[in-house]
Design a protein around this motif. Structure first.
Motif, PDB file in Angstrom:
ATOM      1  N   PHE A  36       0.484  -1.262   0.089  1.00  0.00           N
ATOM      2  CA  PHE A  36       0.042   0.558  -0.451  1.00  0.00           C
ATOM      3  C   PHE A  36       0.615   1.066  -0.150  1.00  0.00           C
ATOM      4  CE2 PHE A  36      -3.388  -2.674   2.218  1.00  0.00           C
ATOM      5  CZ  PHE A  36      -4.192  -3.227   0.987  1.00  0.00           C
ATOM      6  N   GLY A  37       2.459   1.184   0.545  1.00  0.00           N
ATOM      7  CA  GLY A  37       2.567   2.476   0.774  1.00  0.00           C
ATOM      8  C   GLY A  37       3.408   2.757  -1.060  1.00  0.00           C
ATOM      9  N   PRO A  38       3.908   1.528  -1.880  1.00  0.00           N
ATOM     10  CA  PRO A  38       4.463   1.841  -2.918  1.00  0.00           C
ATOM     11  C   PRO A  38       3.340   1.954  -4.049  1.00  0.00           C
ATOM     12  CG  PRO A  38       5.341   0.834  -2.417  1.00  0.00           C
ATOM     13  CD  PRO A  38       4.471   0.300  -1.513  1.00  0.00           C
ATOM     14  N   MET A  39       1.691   2.858  -3.707  1.00  0.00           N
ATOM     15  CA  MET A  39       0.592   2.193  -4.165  1.00  0.00           C
ATOM     16  C   MET A  39       0.513   3.981  -3.605  1.00  0.00           C
ATOM     17  SD  MET A  39      -2.023  -1.039  -4.327  1.00  0.00           S
ATOM     18  CE  MET A  39      -2.960  -0.497  -4.804  1.00  0.00           C
ATOM     19  N   TYR A  40       0.540   4.414  -2.775  1.00  0.00           N
ATOM     20  CA  TYR A  40       0.149   5.308  -2.590  1.00  0.00           C
ATOM     21  C   TYR A  40       0.954   6.618  -2.687  1.00  0.00           C
ATOM     22  CZ  TYR A  40      -1.371   9.561   0.362  1.00  0.00           C
ATOM     23  OH  TYR A  40      -1.437  10.510   0.941  1.00  0.00           O
ATOM     24  N   LEU A  41       2.625   6.014  -2.638  1.00  0.00           N
ATOM     25  CA  LEU A  41       3.304   7.231  -3.722  1.00  0.00           C
ATOM     26  C   LEU A  41       3.087   8.127  -5.003  1.00  0.00           C
ATOM     27  CD1 LEU A  41       5.692   8.815  -3.070  1.00  0.00           C
ATOM     28  CD2 LEU A  41       7.359   6.387  -3.071  1.00  0.00           C
ATOM     29  N   ALA A  83      -5.109   6.304   3.079  1.00  0.00           N
ATOM     30  CA  ALA A  83      -4.037   5.862   3.183  1.00  0.00           C
ATOM     31  C   ALA A  83      -2.910   6.103   4.340  1.00  0.00           C
ATOM     32  CB  ALA A  83      -2.938   6.179   1.489  1.00  0.00           C
ATOM     33  N   PRO A  84      -2.741   7.251   4.712  1.00  0.00           N
ATOM     34  CA  PRO A  84      -1.914   7.837   5.576  1.00  0.00           C
ATOM     35  C   PRO A  84      -2.460   7.532   6.525  1.00  0.00           C
ATOM     36  CG  PRO A  84      -3.164   9.728   4.353  1.00  0.00           C
ATOM     37  CD  PRO A  84      -3.028   8.847   3.795  1.00  0.00           C
ATOM     38  N   GLY A  85      -3.897   7.028   7.342  1.00  0.00           N
ATOM     39  CA  GLY A  85      -4.676   6.485   8.501  1.00  0.00           C
ATOM     40  C   GLY A  85      -4.457   5.087   7.782  1.00  0.00           C
ATOM     41  N   LEU A  86      -4.717   4.240   6.806  1.00  0.00           N
ATOM     42  CA  LEU A  86      -4.578   2.495   6.847  1.00  0.00           C
ATOM     43  C   LEU A  86      -2.643   2.922   7.221  1.00  0.00           C
ATOM     44  CD1 LEU A  86      -4.763  -0.076   5.081  1.00  0.00           C
ATOM     45  CD2 LEU A  86      -4.338   0.682   3.345  1.00  0.00           C
ATOM     46  N   LEU A  87      -2.245   3.589   6.593  1.00  0.00           N
ATOM     47  CA  LEU A  87      -0.561   3.175   6.579  1.00  0.00           C
ATOM     48  C   LEU A  87       0.248   2.573   8.735  1.00  0.00           C
ATOM     49  CD1 LEU A  87       0.964   4.719   3.367  1.00  0.00           C
ATOM     50  CD2 LEU A  87       0.773   2.762   3.645  1.00  0.00           C
ATOM     51  N   ALA A  88      -0.869   3.921   9.212  1.00  0.00           N
ATOM     52  CA  ALA A  88      -0.342   4.207  10.392  1.00  0.00           C
ATOM     53  C   ALA A  88      -0.783   3.130  11.625  1.00  0.00           C
ATOM     54  CB  ALA A  88      -0.984   5.796  10.930  1.00  0.00           C
ATOM     55  N   VAL A  89      -2.088   2.240  10.033  1.00  0.00           N
ATOM     56  CA  VAL A  89      -2.051   1.194  11.648  1.00  0.00           C
ATOM     57  C   VAL A  89      -1.537  -0.008  11.166  1.00  0.00           C
ATOM     58  CG1 VAL A  89      -4.074  -0.316  11.478  1.00  0.00           C
ATOM     59  CG2 VAL A  89      -5.150   2.472  11.178  1.00  0.00           C
ATOM     60  N   LEU A  90      -1.087   0.030  10.172  1.00  0.00           N
ATOM     61  CA  LEU A  90      -0.363  -1.408   9.707  1.00  0.00           C
ATOM     62  C   LEU A  90       0.709  -1.089  10.409  1.00  0.00           C
ATOM     63  CD1 LEU A  90      -0.724  -1.486   5.327  1.00  0.00           C
ATOM     64  CD2 LEU A  90      -2.372  -2.819   7.894  1.00  0.00           C
ATOM     65  N   CYS A  91       1.590  -0.543  10.129  1.00  0.00           N
ATOM     66  CA  CYS A  91       2.555  -0.268  11.162  1.00  0.00           C
ATOM     67  C   CYS A  91       2.178   0.107  13.029  1.00  0.00           C
ATOM     68  CB  CYS A  91       3.387   1.259  10.660  1.00  0.00           C
ATOM     69  SG  CYS A  91       4.597   0.981   9.027  1.00  0.00           S
ATOM     70  N   LEU A  92       1.980   0.978  12.827  1.00  0.00           N
ATOM     71  CA  LEU A  92       1.936   1.069  14.440  1.00  0.00           C
ATOM     72  C   LEU A  92       0.375   0.535  15.386  1.00  0.00           C
ATOM     73  CD1 LEU A  92       2.448   5.324  13.934  1.00  0.00           C
ATOM     74  CD2 LEU A  92       3.833   2.991  14.436  1.00  0.00           C
ATOM     75  N   GLY A  93      -0.446  -0.538  14.683  1.00  0.00           N
ATOM     76  CA  GLY A  93      -1.493  -1.330  15.414  1.00  0.00           C
ATOM     77  C   GLY A  93      -2.375  -0.280  15.436  1.00  0.00           C
TER      78      GLY A  93
END
Length: 320
Positions: A36-41, A83-93
């Motif tokens: 998801f990170g590269p997709m958002y970038l 995406a920002p919230g999704l990546l935060a949840v995936l990385c930090l729980g």
């Protein structure tokens, strides 16, 4: 961090919800950031480049490219809404999201999805006029009319999606504060409320069928007119050229509607046979895949944009 609830316990309207991401994956969620990170970038850089190229090149200030700019701007907003919230949840729980912010995210996600579908319909109509009535195209499709279309699509998206947060805001008690999802999807929040949710369920279903269904019918009708006009052309080369002007748009349509249709069908008819984690994963892919693919499709398959991008990068390379 999730609260422990008793079987029949209820909560007053919470000040925040807790987004859990994709339940059932545990620590494996972190690896999804590599997808998801590269997709958002890519969505940010690709659509940003398209917007910049159309903005600085006066020769691209044509209705077709203005509609493409509208699609790119919608893609940036849609990807950024989750995406920002999704990546935060995936990385930090699991992470908290304020109640008001949750309703705002719900509005923007659904409104921008409706907007994207509307823009694809407008682009199909544009291609139908360009192929079917090429001599009248400059008169029928003008920049002013494209502006009116953009305003109408924004107003439509706002009007039809505003009821979502309003229908949720009328509830005063919830069974839980934990949303088993990566963002504040309407039905994911509705699952938590205490009360009669029939209106929410019916409106959600009606909106899905009305917006996507009517837009798909309009797109299908436009391409039926395009096919009819192309088949009347005298030579194979002329038919290939006419179809070529629509190829990028067809790819974008497939990238948007195919994952969406698959996600919708698995949610509606595979609720008990398909794991919840798969439902949520598909819904995130549905929202992030088109914004990341659209600039690649148009950048590669549209000659004017491809040539302009190559010219920009080549000139910068020579300056360096």
């Amino acid at each position: 961090m999730a609260e422990v609830t008793q079987p029949n316990s209820t909560f007053p309207r919470p000040t925040f919800f807790l987004l859990t991401g994709i339940p059932g994956l545990g620590s494996a969620q972190g690896w999804l950031t590599l997808i998801f990170g590269p997709m958002y970038l890519l969505a940010l850089l690709g659509n940003g480049a398209l917007l910049a190229v159309v903005r600085i090149d006066a020769s691209l200030h044509q209705p077709m490219f203005l509609l493409l700019s509208m699609l790119a701007a919608t893609d940036v907003g849609l990807a950024t809404s989750i995406a920002p919230g999704l990546l935060a949840v995936l990385c930090l729980g699991p992470r908290p999201i304020p109640y008001a912010a949750c309703l705002a995210q719900m509005f923007f996600v659904h409104a921008l999805t409706a907007m994207e579908s509307g823009v694809l319909l407008a682009m199909a109509c544009d291609r139908a006029v360009a192929v079917g009535r090429p001599l009248h195209y400059p008169i029928l499709v003008t920049k002013t009319r494209v502006g009116y279309v953009a305003l109408a699509l924004v107003l439509k998206a706002v009007v039809i999606v505003v009821p979502f947060p309003l229908l949720v805001a009328r509830f005063g008690h919830f069974r839980s504060k934990t949303i088993r999802h990566a963002y504040c999807a309407h039905m994911a929040v509705v699952e938590l409320v205490v009360g009669n949710t029939r209106a929410n369920n019916l409106y959600g279903l009606a909106l899905s069928l009305a917006v996507s269904g009517l837009d798909i019918l309009g797109i299908t009708g436009s391409y039926a007119l395009i096919a009819h006009a192309v088949l009347r052309l005298p030579t194979r080369e002329a038919r290939a050229k006419a179809f070529g002007t629509c190829s990028s748009h067809i790819c974008v349509i497939l990238a948007f509607y195919v994952p969406g249709l698959f996600s919708y069908l698995t949610h509606r008819f595979g609720r008990h046979s398909v794991p919840k984690s798969v439902h949520i994963l598909l819904s995130n892919i549905y929202l992030l895949l088109p914004p990341s693919l659209n600039p690649l499709i148009y950048g590669i398959r549209t000659k004017q944009i491809r040539d302009r991008l190559l010219e920009i990068f080549t000139s910068r390379k020579h300056k360096l």
